[in-house]
Design a protein around this motif. Sequence first.
Motif, short mmCIF file in Angstrom:
data_model
loop_
_atom_site.label_atom_id
_atom_site.label_comp_id
_atom_site.label_asym_id
_atom_site.label_seq_id
_atom_site.Cartn_x
_atom_site.Cartn_y
_atom_site.Cartn_z
N PRO A 143 0.83 -1.21 0.00
CA PRO A 143 0.00 0.00 0.00
C PRO A 143 0.86 1.27 0.00
O PRO A 143 1.86 1.35 0.71
N GLN A 144 0.46 2.22 -0.83
CA GLN A 144 1.13 3.52 -0.92
C GLN A 144 0.08 4.61 -0.79
O GLN A 144 -1.04 4.46 -1.29
N ARG A 145 0.43 5.72 -0.17
CA ARG A 145 -0.56 6.78 0.05
C ARG A 145 -1.10 7.34 -1.26
O ARG A 145 -2.25 7.71 -1.36
N PHE A 146 -0.27 7.36 -2.30
CA PHE A 146 -0.73 7.90 -3.57
C PHE A 146 -1.70 6.96 -4.29
O PHE A 146 -2.29 7.34 -5.29
N GLN A 147 -1.87 5.74 -3.76
CA GLN A 147 -2.83 4.81 -4.34
C GLN A 147 -4.00 4.53 -3.40
O GLN A 147 -4.80 3.63 -3.64
N LYS A 148 -4.12 5.34 -2.36
CA LYS A 148 -5.17 5.11 -1.37
C LYS A 148 -6.55 5.15 -2.03
O LYS A 148 -6.86 6.05 -2.80
#
Length: 180
Positions: A52-57
């Motif tokens: 998980p990455q914040r830019f793909q939340k």
Amino acid sequence: MKNPTKILLGVTALAGGLAFMAFRPQNEPLETVAYVDLQKYMGTWYEIAAFPQRFQKGCHCTKAEYKMHPEGYVEVKNSCRKNSATGKLDTATGKATIKDKKTNAKLKVQFFWPFKGDYWIIDLAEDYSYAVVGAPNREYLWILSRQKQMDQALYQKIVARIQAKGFDVSRLVLSDQSCN
């Protein structure tokens, strides 16, 4: 005059921290695949699982489309549906430059100037049906496929190889590819 006990505690803490850094287990350097035929790599890839990455939340049905640009870089178009499989389409376009022209397996991707990220192809099917992309710090990882779904046995073999490369596979999250 400073308190000698505080100085001693400070020096001890500093020495302990340095010792921890010196003796903690280090990952081996991350190996990429031996060679990537960029023409075969171009096209659409579906995200099967990722860290998980914040830019793909909130992303569902994530995919990436790669196209060679006449100026020699790879044009990257990432897209996903926000918050559900029927949510609003969100896209981001960037460019990837090849950093290792001998293998074509190490790239730098930029979506927002001046930030660039490592994009290393660390596993790749002989027929280019799946790929695994990571970063040498092992904080980024994507399992990609030409199809929206992947055979479970193949997925488990890929995960085992990723783990052997020093990635914390407990962080992997399967991606929702239920969009039409």
